[in-house]
Design a protein around this motif. Structure first.
Motif, PDB file in Angstrom:
ATOM      1  N   LEU A 212      -5.973  51.507 -44.776  1.00 62.44           N
ATOM      2  CA  LEU A 212      -5.548  52.581 -43.668  1.00 62.44           C
ATOM      3  C   LEU A 212      -6.563  53.563 -43.693  1.00 62.44           C
ATOM      4  CD1 LEU A 212      -1.870  52.785 -44.432  1.00 62.44           C
ATOM      5  CD2 LEU A 212      -2.751  51.661 -42.807  1.00 62.44           C
ATOM      6  N   MET A 213      -7.187  54.074 -44.600  1.00 62.93           N
ATOM      7  CA  MET A 213      -8.249  54.920 -44.598  1.00 62.93           C
ATOM      8  C   MET A 213      -9.422  54.550 -43.960  1.00 62.93           C
ATOM      9  SD  MET A 213      -7.096  57.873 -45.292  1.00 62.93           S
ATOM     10  CE  MET A 213      -8.680  58.983 -44.996  1.00 62.93           C
ATOM     11  N   LEU A 214      -9.749  53.227 -44.114  1.00 63.55           N
ATOM     12  CA  LEU A 214     -10.722  52.378 -43.556  1.00 63.55           C
ATOM     13  C   LEU A 214     -10.678  52.636 -41.880  1.00 63.55           C
ATOM     14  CD1 LEU A 214     -13.634  51.018 -43.737  1.00 63.55           C
ATOM     15  CD2 LEU A 214     -12.070  48.775 -43.915  1.00 63.55           C
ATOM     16  N   PHE A 215      -9.564  52.253 -41.633  1.00 67.53           N
ATOM     17  CA  PHE A 215      -9.215  52.391 -39.964  1.00 67.53           C
ATOM     18  C   PHE A 215      -9.306  53.576 -39.442  1.00 67.53           C
ATOM     19  CE2 PHE A 215      -6.613  48.360 -40.854  1.00 67.53           C
ATOM     20  CZ  PHE A 215      -7.344  47.633 -39.642  1.00 67.53           C
ATOM     21  N   VAL A 216      -8.740  54.689 -40.162  1.00 69.63           N
ATOM     22  CA  VAL A 216      -9.123  56.125 -39.772  1.00 69.63           C
ATOM     23  C   VAL A 216     -10.722  56.479 -39.752  1.00 69.63           C
ATOM     24  CG1 VAL A 216      -8.719  58.366 -40.510  1.00 69.63           C
ATOM     25  CG2 VAL A 216      -6.871  56.900 -40.656  1.00 69.63           C
ATOM     26  N   ILE A 217     -11.319  55.968 -40.736  1.00 73.02           N
ATOM     27  CA  ILE A 217     -12.743  56.407 -40.500  1.00 73.02           C
ATOM     28  C   ILE A 217     -13.356  55.702 -39.511  1.00 73.02           C
ATOM     29  CG2 ILE A 217     -15.023  56.062 -42.047  1.00 73.02           C
ATOM     30  CD1 ILE A 217     -13.217  56.532 -44.426  1.00 73.02           C
ATOM     31  N   VAL A 218     -12.943  54.509 -39.472  1.00 76.97           N
ATOM     32  CA  VAL A 218     -13.723  53.467 -38.265  1.00 76.97           C
ATOM     33  C   VAL A 218     -13.520  54.388 -36.907  1.00 76.97           C
ATOM     34  CG1 VAL A 218     -13.846  51.415 -36.906  1.00 76.97           C
ATOM     35  CG2 VAL A 218     -14.025  51.634 -39.392  1.00 76.97           C
ATOM     36  N   ALA A 219     -12.173  54.717 -36.837  1.00 80.09           N
ATOM     37  CA  ALA A 219     -11.631  55.451 -35.277  1.00 80.09           C
ATOM     38  C   ALA A 219     -12.503  56.708 -35.221  1.00 80.09           C
ATOM     39  CB  ALA A 219     -10.099  55.671 -35.349  1.00 80.09           C
TER      40      ALA A 219
END
Length: 280
Positions: free
Chosen positions: A74-81
């Motif tokens: 989930l944090m990977l998605f947040v960072i990518v966004a």
């Protein structure tokens, strides 16, 4: 000349602010907002996950491990966004991460197999710590169930670490899963012995042992007319903790009692006949 330079500098600064500073400031603020809000949302989702798993009573090690994986994804998605809001080419980044994940997966096939098996063992719980099991080519008491390996202690106190893949890919025999077990014993008597008397003695011995359960009813029956003996099967039910004690004690008691009652317990014998030939 100084006035023109002053006007030029002010115009440049204004254009720089309008073209770069303000858009970049907005993008940076939006990226920070996405990251902060995303982190809060991830925290809330993980909190819900922990509550659900707590009600399901799954193993703490599995819950912690799954929580760490979900948090990382989930944090990977947040960072990518957030990076996408800053104008970073996230497509290339995702492609690089995917290729790296594939390479790592191929190089760690056995570890991933053990990991997947460990997750399945912790989810479905075919055994728990303290159970005596036969699995993965060995037998022993379960000491610890890990994500990649399971630690077992053998009856002679050796510690064996077994890959989870070896355990989950084969048969698992859990001797501690049930509260009761049946003790299977074979007792042989000679053909010249009193069969009915021997059967009565075995039944009396079974009834006299307080560790043997009345239900299910124990079995004492003639099972085989073997080459040198008449074989009884003696099959009492006991609590799992009493299994070996009853088996060892009963075997010894049968020999002593049969000796007292004059009932022979045969052993394999071979008759050798010598024939003389002429001239010898």
């Amino acid at each position: 000349m100084e006035e023109q330079l002053s006007l030029f500098s002010a115009s440049d600064v204004e254009r720089y602010i309008n073209d770069y500073a303000i858009p970049w400031g907005i993008n940076i603020a939006m990226a920070i907002a996405i990251y902060v809000i995303g982190k809060i949302v991830v925290g809330l989702l993980l909190s819900v996950f922990r509550r659900v798993m707590a009600k399901s009573k799954y193993d703490d090690m599995l819950v912690d491990f799954l929580e760490a994986i979900i948090s990382a994804i989930l944090m990977l998605f947040v960072i990518v966004a957030s990076l996408d809001q800053l104008g970073v080419d996230t497509t290339s980044l995702v492609a690089i991460l995917g290729a790296a994940g594939l390479a790592i997966g191929l190089s760690l096939q056995d570890s991933l197999k053990n990991f997947a098996a460990g997750v399945m063992l912790l989810l479905f719980k075919p055994f728990k710590a303290g159970d005596f099991v036969e699995a993965g080519g060995t037998a022993g008491s379960i000491k610890k169930i890990g994500i990649f390996t399971t630690t077992m202690t053998t009856p002679d106190n050796k510690e064996i670490i077994v890959p989870n893949g070896n355990i989950y890919s084969g048969n698992i025999t859990n001797y501690s899963a049930k509260e009761t077990r049946r003790v299977d014993m074979v007792v042989g008597i000679g053909y010249d012995a009193d069969l009915l008397k021997a059967k009565q003695i075995l039944q009396e011995m079974v009834s006299a042992d307080e560790r043997i359960l009345a239900e299910p009813a124990p079995t004492v029956a003639v099972s085989e007319l073997a080459d040198s003996s008449v074989n009884f099967v003696v099959r009492p039910w006991v609590n799992a903790a009493d299994f070996w004690g009853v088996k060892f004690d009963f075997t010894e008691a049968v020999k002593l009692r049969f000796d007292q009652e004059g009932i022979s317990i045969p052993f394999p014998q071979m008759d050798v006949h010598l024939h003389k030939t002429d001239g010898e």
